[in-house]
Design a protein around this motif. Sequence first.
Motif, PDB file in Angstrom:
ATOM      1  N   ILE A 115       0.830  -1.199   0.000  1.00  0.00           N
ATOM      2  CA  ILE A 115       0.000   0.000   0.000  1.00  0.00           C
ATOM      3  C   ILE A 115       0.866   1.251   0.000  1.00  0.00           C
ATOM      4  O   ILE A 115       1.799   1.375   0.796  1.00  0.00           O
ATOM      5  CB  ILE A 115      -0.932   0.026   1.238  1.00  0.00           C
ATOM      6  N   VAL A 141     -11.152  -1.904   2.914  1.00  0.00           N
ATOM      7  CA  VAL A 141     -11.114  -1.991   1.447  1.00  0.00           C
ATOM      8  C   VAL A 141     -12.542  -2.231   0.986  1.00  0.00           C
ATOM      9  O   VAL A 141     -13.073  -3.330   1.132  1.00  0.00           O
ATOM     10  CB  VAL A 141     -10.202  -3.153   0.966  1.00  0.00           C
ATOM     11  N   VAL A 168      -8.524 -10.035   0.979  1.00  0.00           N
ATOM     12  CA  VAL A 168      -9.390  -9.061   0.318  1.00  0.00           C
ATOM     13  C   VAL A 168      -9.322  -9.266  -1.191  1.00  0.00           C
ATOM     14  O   VAL A 168      -8.312  -9.719  -1.718  1.00  0.00           O
ATOM     15  CB  VAL A 168      -9.013  -7.599   0.663  1.00  0.00           C
ATOM     16  N   ALA A 170      -9.404  -7.175  -4.540  1.00  0.00           N
ATOM     17  CA  ALA A 170      -9.303  -5.782  -4.993  1.00  0.00           C
ATOM     18  C   ALA A 170      -8.286  -5.655  -6.110  1.00  0.00           C
ATOM     19  O   ALA A 170      -7.322  -6.415  -6.183  1.00  0.00           O
ATOM     20  CB  ALA A 170      -8.904  -4.886  -3.826  1.00  0.00           C
ATOM     21  N   THR A 174      -6.911   0.463  -6.042  1.00  0.00           N
ATOM     22  CA  THR A 174      -8.071   0.604  -5.157  1.00  0.00           C
ATOM     23  C   THR A 174      -7.685   1.417  -3.926  1.00  0.00           C
ATOM     24  O   THR A 174      -6.635   1.204  -3.333  1.00  0.00           O
ATOM     25  CB  THR A 174      -8.593  -0.787  -4.720  1.00  0.00           C
ATOM     26  N   VAL A 176      -7.872   2.632  -0.046  1.00  0.00           N
ATOM     27  CA  VAL A 176      -8.101   1.971   1.239  1.00  0.00           C
ATOM     28  C   VAL A 176      -8.022   2.998   2.368  1.00  0.00           C
ATOM     29  O   VAL A 176      -7.411   4.059   2.210  1.00  0.00           O
ATOM     30  CB  VAL A 176      -7.085   0.830   1.492  1.00  0.00           C
ATOM     31  N   LYS A 193      -3.407   3.533  -1.310  1.00  0.00           N
ATOM     32  CA  LYS A 193      -3.755   2.983  -2.617  1.00  0.00           C
ATOM     33  C   LYS A 193      -2.997   1.677  -2.768  1.00  0.00           C
ATOM     34  O   LYS A 193      -1.804   1.603  -2.470  1.00  0.00           O
ATOM     35  CB  LYS A 193      -3.368   3.981  -3.702  1.00  0.00           C
ATOM     36  N   ILE A 194      -3.686   0.630  -3.228  1.00  0.00           N
ATOM     37  CA  ILE A 194      -3.032  -0.656  -3.426  1.00  0.00           C
ATOM     38  C   ILE A 194      -2.069  -0.549  -4.592  1.00  0.00           C
ATOM     39  O   ILE A 194      -2.450  -0.130  -5.685  1.00  0.00           O
ATOM     40  CB  ILE A 194      -4.062  -1.780  -3.669  1.00  0.00           C
TER      41      ILE A 194
END
Length: 195
Positions: A115, A141, A168, A170, A174, A176, A193-194
Amino acid sequence: ARSFDINKPGTEFNKLRGGVLGGSVVDGKFTKGMEISILPGALQQNAKGKESYEPLTTKITALHAFGHEVTEAHAGGLIAIGTSLDPALTKGDSLVGCVVGEKNNMPPVHTELKIEVKPLARVLESFNSGFQPNEPLVIGVGTNTTVGFVMPGKQKKGVIQLLLKKPVCAQAGTRVAIMRRANNRWRLYATGKIA
């Protein structure tokens, strides 16, 4: 956002209806009869007590929006998806946090997340150091909330890697929410942000 059993106690077996999922369509559309996947799926426990998540696949038997049955549901607004799932799998919001989508067209399921972290300016004074190895963080998420542990040696400036307690589903990019413990309270610490 929701999952439930609509059958009343004592319903005869041949009159039982499948479990129901509720939430918002974020992208694409759902149609009656469509085959869907639910990820990460249903919580399972083996004989030794180890937990895992079993992906689910089912067909849409009904769609409801704004109190009316519909044949298609597009992005925007809340919908209820009737399925052919055993209602025991959906009762009591047991599938909250799962992602529902067209079978074979789903985002990946992660047990670890990298992340990019952007701390909120208003809370920085409450935290006097960077993340510690194995520090627990609460990660939001979508409708899924899980605990992630900071992996030792996997931090770079502004980026952390977490080992998740609950997986999760995603896509990269994505957004978070990240909560961190300060003074024995969980506080919203950052968005992320992932990667």
